[in-house]
Design an enzyme around this catalytic site. Structure first.
Site, PDB file in Angstrom:
ATOM      1  CG  HIS A  87     -26.142  -7.785 -34.242  1.00  0.00           C
ATOM      2  ND1 HIS A  87     -27.608  -8.380 -33.054  1.00  0.00           N
ATOM      3  CD2 HIS A  87     -25.754  -6.803 -32.705  1.00  0.00           C
ATOM      4  CE1 HIS A  87     -27.294  -8.632 -32.051  1.00  0.00           C
ATOM      5  NE2 HIS A  87     -26.666  -7.425 -32.006  1.00  0.00           N
ATOM      6  CD  GLU A 122      -2.471   0.963   2.812  1.00  0.00           C
ATOM      7  OE1 GLU A 122      -3.553   1.672   2.622  1.00  0.00           O
ATOM      8  OE2 GLU A 122      -2.030   0.952   3.675  1.00  0.00           O
ATOM      9  CG  HIS A 123       1.009   3.658   2.869  1.00  0.00           C
ATOM     10  ND1 HIS A 123       0.621   3.187   3.740  1.00  0.00           N
ATOM     11  CD2 HIS A 123       0.503   4.305   3.064  1.00  0.00           C
ATOM     12  CE1 HIS A 123      -0.522   3.649   4.040  1.00  0.00           C
ATOM     13  NE2 HIS A 123      -0.506   4.389   2.865  1.00  0.00           N
TER      14      HIS A 123
END
Length: 440
Positions: free
Chosen positions: A430, A337-338
């Site tokens: 389509h 995280e850090h």
């Protein structure tokens, strides 16, 4: 290496050369915060009750879990005047600190704003992208062991910068204790509604809406295991930012940073709660010993000493690696995280760091500065999810719509390609829809 308490410090000591290193590292990193079946069942029951009974369920759960004695939602609702009052009543030094942090966070996030764009092809066909903000965002702000006005700023300001129409904040108030810093931050960040509810019931209210709490389009912000489990359960009905685990820090040091600084950097995450993780990596064994000594010496000076001790004992580690390359391999393996790169020339590492929530570069860049006021967001991917996730930002509160406008010539040009592919998928309607627009 093995566990080796130093002066009463209980923290794992590992070396990448240990025969059991991989297994021990896997055990340290193993975290699954929302897998308990009992928790899941309780959360499911709460979600169902709030969806069915609305405000009445919120009042009941707030009284039970937060030890309150309220009769209706009016007692769990705070208006703008109360938020303004909290801001005005703060000591001037706190008011100024909040304002300074808010300005820096706002200024950083202004640079993140994506732009709408379009271009015109030679045949007149226009293609592009339109960026629009969410109508309503919900932010969860933790309460209980600690109050986090910084989380209010980090969650609400990007939403505000993104142009979100309404920001709804929920924050639990155990025993009815209101934190004026949190309320002042809500005022400063432009929060529109504040409800003093928490836990899975607050997530349910934001996801489903009640008579009082408006339903939101996305829920952001960290919380405990019940909040994380509830966010996962309501995803799909609403958007969520991420499933946040405990706070983490990985510090890589080349041996030249002051050991007291590094010890406190590790403590800064460990003091969040007992499940937080703090890891130091270095190829200098003597440096690791010196940091361990500093940690042991400084630990008794902390207000949250027992929480830090529990965190370091359960999930902390001092890891000796061989060299810079092995440190980089550990960074990308852990995906922290850090990440603190407490090394000379940290910018030279960046091209090789593939996985990290936030990267703090150089000896003077304490992770704590990013938590409060540097500017980038502190809501970050945890538990290895930085491998595929990013920090919270303006882009989390906006959507992108594709723009397609075919000219007659463009539709005729694209038609044959669409027809061939559609018929290859046996989607006749389509194909014919495209073929009708082909000019002879």
């Amino acid at each position: 290496m093995s566990e080796s308490p130093v002066g009463g410090l209980d923290i794992a000591r590992l070396a990448t050369t240990d025969a059991d290193f991989e297994a021990r590292l896997d055990a340290l990193l193993d975290w699954e915060g929302v897998s308990d079946t009992d928790v899941q069942q309780r959360v499911d029951d709460i979600l169902a009750a709030v969806k069915r009974r609305g405000d009445a369920a919120l009042v009941e759960y707030s009284n039970r879990f937060d030890r309150l004695s309220v009769e209706d939602m009016t007692e769990l609702t705070l208006g703008p005047d109360r938020l303004r009052q909290a801001y005005d009543n703060l000591p001037s030094i706190q008011r100024q600190a909040l304002a300074d942090a808010a300005e820096r966070i706002r200024r950083y996030h202004e640079r993140q704003k994506p732009q709408s764009w379009q271009y015109t092809e030679e045949d007149g066909t226009v293609l592009g992208q339109q960026v629009t903000p969410l109508d309503r965002a919900g932010i969860y702000v933790p309460g209980g062991k600690a109050a986090y006005p910084s989380s209010v700023l980090m969650n609400a300001l990007p939403a505000h910068v993104a142009g979100v129409g309404e920001i709804v904040m929920v924050v639990p108030t155990p025993d009815g204790v209101l934190n004026d810093l949190v309320l002042a931050a809500a005022h400063l960040a432009g929060v529109d509604h504040v409800f003093t509810i928490g836990g899975a019931q607050a997530v349910a209210a934001l996801a489903y809406g009640t008579e009082t709490v408006p339903r939101v389009d996305k829920i952001v912000g960290p919380g405990n295991i019940y909040v994380a489990t509830a966010k996962r359960a309501v995803f799909g009905r609403v958007g969520i930012d991420m499933i946040a685990g405990p706070s983490e820090i990985l510090v890589v040091s080349d041996g030249e940073t002051d050991p007291d600084w590094l010890a406190m950097d590790l403590f800064s995450q460990a003091e969040h709660d007992e499940d937080a993780q703090a890891i130091l990596v270095s190829w200098d064994a003597a440096h690791l010993d010196t940091v361990a000594e500093s940690m042991s010496r400084q630990l008794p000076t902390l207000e949250r000493e027992e929480i830090v001790r529990a965190s370091l004992s359960a999930r902390g580690a001092l890891i000796q690696c061989r060299d810079r390359d092995e440190a980089l391999a550990l960074i990308n393996r852990i995906a922290p995280e850090h990440l603190e790169l407490s090394v000379a020339a940290p910018e030279s590492w960046l091209s090789e760091v593939r996985h990290a929530g936030a990267i703090f570069m150089g000896r003077h860049t304490a992770e704590a500065l990013g938590d409060y006021c540097a500017g980038p967001n502190h809501v970050l991917p945890t538990s290895g999810t930085a491998r595929f996730s990013s920090p919270l930002g303006v882009y989390d509160f906006q959507k992108r719509s594709s723009l397609i406008q075919c000219s007659a010539k463009g539709a005729s040009s694209l038609g044959p390609t669409a027809s061939v592919l559609a018929r290859g998928e046996s989607l006749t309607a389509h194909a014919r829809s495209a073929e009708y627009r082909i000019r002879d």
